[in-house]
Write a protein that holds these residues in place. Structure first.
Motif, PDB file in Angstrom:
ATOM      1  N   VAL A  33     -11.006 -32.072 -21.441  1.00  0.00           N
ATOM      2  CA  VAL A  33     -11.813 -32.493 -23.132  1.00  0.00           C
ATOM      3  C   VAL A  33     -11.287 -31.643 -24.078  1.00  0.00           C
ATOM      4  O   VAL A  33     -11.090 -31.336 -25.282  1.00  0.00           O
ATOM      5  N   ARG A  34     -12.176 -30.189 -24.425  1.00  0.00           N
ATOM      6  CA  ARG A  34     -12.066 -29.358 -24.788  1.00  0.00           C
ATOM      7  C   ARG A  34     -10.715 -28.463 -24.962  1.00  0.00           C
ATOM      8  O   ARG A  34     -10.484 -27.859 -26.166  1.00  0.00           O
ATOM      9  N   GLU A  35     -10.108 -28.375 -24.321  1.00  0.00           N
ATOM     10  CA  GLU A  35      -8.523 -28.324 -24.158  1.00  0.00           C
ATOM     11  C   GLU A  35      -7.048 -28.501 -24.661  1.00  0.00           C
ATOM     12  O   GLU A  35      -7.009 -28.061 -26.046  1.00  0.00           O
ATOM     13  N   VAL A  36      -8.070 -30.561 -24.738  1.00  0.00           N
ATOM     14  CA  VAL A  36      -7.339 -31.494 -25.682  1.00  0.00           C
ATOM     15  C   VAL A  36      -7.420 -31.110 -27.135  1.00  0.00           C
ATOM     16  O   VAL A  36      -6.623 -31.100 -27.881  1.00  0.00           O
ATOM     17  N   LEU A  84      -6.320 -28.293 -28.589  1.00  0.00           N
ATOM     18  CA  LEU A  84      -4.163 -28.213 -28.963  1.00  0.00           C
ATOM     19  C   LEU A  84      -4.012 -29.213 -30.186  1.00  0.00           C
ATOM     20  O   LEU A  84      -3.747 -28.792 -31.505  1.00  0.00           O
ATOM     21  N   LEU A  85      -5.187 -30.063 -30.381  1.00  0.00           N
ATOM     22  CA  LEU A  85      -4.733 -31.033 -31.590  1.00  0.00           C
ATOM     23  C   LEU A  85      -5.676 -30.645 -32.509  1.00  0.00           C
ATOM     24  O   LEU A  85      -5.264 -30.320 -34.169  1.00  0.00           O
ATOM     25  N   LEU A  86      -6.459 -30.137 -32.716  1.00  0.00           N
ATOM     26  CA  LEU A  86      -7.024 -28.840 -33.375  1.00  0.00           C
ATOM     27  C   LEU A  86      -5.770 -27.372 -34.028  1.00  0.00           C
ATOM     28  O   LEU A  86      -6.788 -26.938 -35.182  1.00  0.00           O
ATOM     29  N   ASP A  87      -5.699 -26.650 -33.369  1.00  0.00           N
ATOM     30  CA  ASP A  87      -4.428 -25.977 -33.710  1.00  0.00           C
ATOM     31  C   ASP A  87      -5.533 -24.740 -33.413  1.00  0.00           C
ATOM     32  O   ASP A  87      -5.614 -23.732 -33.761  1.00  0.00           O
ATOM     33  N   LEU A  88      -7.107 -24.754 -32.045  1.00  0.00           N
ATOM     34  CA  LEU A  88      -7.803 -23.386 -32.114  1.00  0.00           C
ATOM     35  C   LEU A  88      -7.245 -22.575 -31.298  1.00  0.00           C
ATOM     36  O   LEU A  88      -6.345 -22.940 -30.463  1.00  0.00           O
TER      37      LEU A  88
END
Length: 112
Positions: free
Chosen positions: A102-105, A108-112
């Motif tokens: 979940v944190r990986e996705v 990716l979504l937040l460009d971190l």
């Protein structure tokens, strides 16, 4: 005390458009160090039983630890901060592997 990865019942209110809303389970994704400080607001990712082929969602199979009643998907695209007063019951925990997914996705979504 809440832990990262806990599944909690949360009242997200009335949805607008395609938002996740209403009363539903969600995964707490707030860092454990923040949770130790007894925050007033936590970050959650809502769950849905509608399974889609979306790169923004993480599939979760029910098991004894998470205590889900049906296969679900963590809707990472709907991450939000909520007051702890919106949380009602804690039902289980997704575990470190699913929490990491979940944190990986989210990353990716937040460009971190």
């Amino acid at each position: 005390m809440l832990n990262s990865g806990d599944i909690v019942e949360v009242d997200l209110g009335t949805p607008i458009g395609s938002e996740a809303g209403l009363r539903r389970p969600a995964v707490v994704v707030t860092a454990v160090g923040v949770l130790r400080g007894d925050p007033n607001v936590v970050q959650v990712v809502p769950l849905t039983r509608t399974i889609r082929s979306s790169g923004a969602e993480v599939y979760i199979e029910p098991d004894d630890d998470n205590q889900l009643s049906a296969p679900s998907a963590a809707q990472c695209q709907h991450v939000r901060s909520v007051s702890i007063t919106r949380l009602t019951t804690k039902q289980g925990n997704v575990g470190p592997v699913t929490l990491a997914e979940v944190r990986e996705v989210l990353g990716l979504l937040l460009d971190l």
